[in-house]
Design a protein around this motif. Sequence first.
Motif, PDB file in Angstrom:
ATOM      1  N   SER A   1       0.837  -1.195   0.000  1.00 41.51           N
ATOM      2  CA  SER A   1       0.000   0.000   0.000  1.00 41.51           C
ATOM      3  C   SER A   1       0.876   1.250   0.000  1.00 41.51           C
ATOM      4  N   ILE A   2       0.298   2.364  -0.457  1.00 38.94           N
ATOM      5  CA  ILE A   2       1.012   3.641  -0.490  1.00 38.94           C
ATOM      6  C   ILE A   2       0.558   4.477   0.698  1.00 38.94           C
ATOM      7  N   LEU A   3       1.490   4.784   1.580  1.00 41.35           N
ATOM      8  CA  LEU A   3       1.191   5.581   2.757  1.00 41.35           C
ATOM      9  C   LEU A   3       2.007   6.872   2.704  1.00 41.35           C
ATOM     10  N   LEU A   4       1.402   7.959   3.126  1.00 43.88           N
ATOM     11  CA  LEU A   4       2.030   9.281   3.083  1.00 43.88           C
ATOM     12  C   LEU A   4       2.110   9.841   4.501  1.00 43.88           C
ATOM     13  N   PRO A   5       3.306  10.133   4.998  1.00 43.15           N
ATOM     14  CA  PRO A   5       3.412  10.686   6.348  1.00 43.15           C
ATOM     15  C   PRO A   5       2.922  12.125   6.398  1.00 43.15           C
ATOM     16  N   THR A   6       2.164  12.467   7.405  1.00 43.81           N
ATOM     17  CA  THR A   6       1.720  13.845   7.599  1.00 43.81           C
ATOM     18  C   THR A   6       2.718  14.579   8.491  1.00 43.81           C
ATOM     19  N   GLY A   7       2.602  15.913   8.484  1.00 45.71           N
ATOM     20  CA  GLY A   7       3.503  16.713   9.303  1.00 45.71           C
ATOM     21  C   GLY A   7       4.803  17.054   8.618  1.00 45.71           C
ATOM     22  N   ARG A   8       4.926  16.705   7.344  1.00 46.81           N
ATOM     23  CA  ARG A   8       6.157  16.999   6.597  1.00 46.81           C
ATOM     24  C   ARG A   8       5.837  17.959   5.450  1.00 46.81           C
ATOM     25  N   THR A   9       5.347  17.425   4.350  1.00 51.16           N
ATOM     26  CA  THR A   9       4.982  18.305   3.230  1.00 51.16           C
ATOM     27  C   THR A   9       3.509  18.702   3.284  1.00 51.16           C
ATOM     28  N   PHE A  10       2.750  18.077   4.140  1.00 50.94           N
ATOM     29  CA  PHE A  10       1.341  18.449   4.318  1.00 50.94           C
ATOM     30  C   PHE A  10       0.817  17.877   5.624  1.00 50.94           C
ATOM     31  N   ASP A  11      -0.266  18.465   6.125  1.00 48.89           N
ATOM     32  CA  ASP A  11      -1.072  17.905   7.205  1.00 48.89           C
ATOM     33  C   ASP A  11      -2.395  17.480   6.580  1.00 48.89           C
ATOM     34  N   ALA A  12      -3.276  16.894   7.373  1.00 49.38           N
ATOM     35  CA  ALA A  12      -4.551  16.433   6.817  1.00 49.38           C
ATOM     36  C   ALA A  12      -5.653  16.520   7.864  1.00 49.38           C
ATOM     37  N   PHE A  13      -6.868  16.746   7.363  1.00 54.67           N
ATOM     38  CA  PHE A  13      -8.062  16.717   8.208  1.00 54.67           C
ATOM     39  C   PHE A  13      -8.952  15.583   7.721  1.00 54.67           C
ATOM     40  N   ASP A  14      -9.256  14.666   8.631  1.00 51.28           N
ATOM     41  CA  ASP A  14      -9.987  13.440   8.338  1.00 51.28           C
ATOM     42  C   ASP A  14     -11.385  13.553   8.942  1.00 51.28           C
ATOM     43  N   VAL A  15     -12.415  13.450   8.093  1.00 49.33           N
ATOM     44  CA  VAL A  15     -13.801  13.617   8.555  1.00 49.33           C
ATOM     45  C   VAL A  15     -14.684  12.532   7.944  1.00 49.33           C
ATOM     46  N   PRO A  16     -15.887  12.315   8.494  1.00 44.14           N
ATOM     47  CA  PRO A  16     -16.809  11.366   7.872  1.00 44.14           C
ATOM     48  C   PRO A  16     -17.139  11.801   6.441  1.00 44.14           C
ATOM     49  N   GLU A  17     -17.384  10.821   5.588  1.00 47.30           N
ATOM     50  CA  GLU A  17     -17.661  11.118   4.183  1.00 47.30           C
ATOM     51  C   GLU A  17     -18.836  12.070   4.013  1.00 47.30           C
ATOM     52  N   SER A  18     -19.905  11.863   4.771  1.00 48.15           N
ATOM     53  CA  SER A  18     -21.094  12.715   4.641  1.00 48.15           C
ATOM     54  C   SER A  18     -20.766  14.165   4.982  1.00 48.15           C
ATOM     55  N   ALA A  19     -19.987  14.370   6.047  1.00 51.02           N
ATOM     56  CA  ALA A  19     -19.590  15.724   6.419  1.00 51.02           C
ATOM     57  C   ALA A  19     -18.617  16.287   5.390  1.00 51.02           C
ATOM     58  N   GLY A  20     -17.755  15.431   4.872  1.00 46.94           N
ATOM     59  CA  GLY A  20     -16.781  15.885   3.891  1.00 46.94           C
ATOM     60  C   GLY A  20     -17.426  16.414   2.626  1.00 46.94           C
ATOM     61  N   PHE A  21     -18.465  15.720   2.124  1.00 44.58           N
ATOM     62  CA  PHE A  21     -19.139  16.182   0.916  1.00 44.58           C
ATOM     63  C   PHE A  21     -19.884  17.498   1.167  1.00 44.58           C
ATOM     64  N   LEU A  22     -20.482  17.631   2.357  1.00 47.45           N
ATOM     65  CA  LEU A  22     -21.156  18.879   2.691  1.00 47.45           C
ATOM     66  C   LEU A  22     -20.146  20.021   2.762  1.00 47.45           C
ATOM     67  N   ALA A  23     -19.008  19.773   3.432  1.00 45.38           N
ATOM     68  CA  ALA A  23     -17.974  20.799   3.543  1.00 45.38           C
ATOM     69  C   ALA A  23     -17.414  21.163   2.177  1.00 45.38           C
ATOM     70  N   LEU A  24     -17.225  20.158   1.334  1.00 44.79           N
ATOM     71  CA  LEU A  24     -16.700  20.403  -0.006  1.00 44.79           C
ATOM     72  C   LEU A  24     -17.636  21.313  -0.803  1.00 44.79           C
ATOM     73  N   ALA A  25     -18.935  21.068  -0.708  1.00 46.15           N
ATOM     74  CA  ALA A  25     -19.903  21.910  -1.411  1.00 46.15           C
ATOM     75  C   ALA A  25     -19.844  23.345  -0.910  1.00 46.15           C
ATOM     76  N   ARG A  26     -19.724  23.517   0.400  1.00 46.60           N
ATOM     77  CA  ARG A  26     -19.638  24.868   0.970  1.00 46.60           C
ATOM     78  C   ARG A  26     -18.347  25.555   0.561  1.00 46.60           C
ATOM     79  N   MET A  27     -17.242  24.823   0.564  1.00 49.20           N
ATOM     80  CA  MET A  27     -15.952  25.404   0.178  1.00 49.20           C
ATOM     81  C   MET A  27     -15.960  25.862  -1.270  1.00 49.20           C
ATOM     82  N   GLU A  28     -16.600  25.073  -2.126  1.00 51.23           N
ATOM     83  CA  GLU A  28     -16.669  25.462  -3.534  1.00 51.23           C
ATOM     84  C   GLU A  28     -17.502  26.728  -3.705  1.00 51.23           C
ATOM     85  N   ARG A  29     -18.574  26.871  -2.916  1.00 53.78           N
ATOM     86  CA  ARG A  29     -19.382  28.098  -2.950  1.00 53.78           C
ATOM     87  C   ARG A  29     -18.575  29.287  -2.451  1.00 53.78           C
ATOM     88  N   MET A  30     -17.682  29.043  -1.476  1.00 53.60           N
ATOM     89  CA  MET A  30     -16.883  30.107  -0.877  1.00 53.60           C
ATOM     90  C   MET A  30     -15.604  30.379  -1.660  1.00 53.60           C
TER      91      MET A  30
END
Length: 226
Positions: free
Chosen positions: A95-124
């Motif tokens: 598998s391909i794993l990417l360490p966080t805290g080096r070239t990027f960090d990440a925010f991990d959320v439930p898929e349902s919340a992620g799609f809602l947030a994505l729609a809002r971000m695109e509007r913003m």
Amino acid sequence: MLSVEETKGVTEAAHIPQQRGEPLLDNAVRYAEERHWEVFPGTWLETDGGLERCSCGDEACAAPGAHPFRPDWAAQATGSPAAVRRLWGAHPGASILLPTGRTFDAFDVPESAGFLALARMERMDVALGPVACGPDRRMVFFALPGAAAKAEGLIRGLGWSPAGLDLVAKGEGGYVVAPPTRVAGQGAVQWVRRPTHANRWLPDAEELISPLAYACGRDAAAARTR
């Protein structure tokens, strides 16, 4: 209730195009060469009696074929394409794993919340970085290094309790599973927003936390009413 625009955005985002898998090595090299991300190989899938099992040997493995297989994985991570080829040459199915805290960090959320947030971000008109979605129905938003350390304070500043939101900030010492890694019995990790030249510059925590916290809060409220 979602607005008409938000509902439209969630509906469109929910239809993730099926991405045909390329060799894991090719993708790992591309991440190192084109994005300058560090990568490291994780566990892989083995077939036993017609069933896929994780190479770690744990029959109850929570992420079969998609987690580190060595305790020193952080030191093993590399951004050298030549080193990547050597690592996956030993285990082509890793598998391909990417360490966080080096070239990027990440925010991990439930898929349902992620799609809602994505729609809002695109509007913003938020300048988003790559976004991945796993078969565990979790979505990962890539952000600038250091974003994870700011998350708790920003969430509190918005009036939310970090403990009450299913929002996981991943910084130093963490990792994310990269496409097209496949988890046995579940499916493959896919890009919702692929890494491109246009999203090379990643957003900081301040740009992501407000829509993510709002979406996770709505998601939690909806879960309580079900």
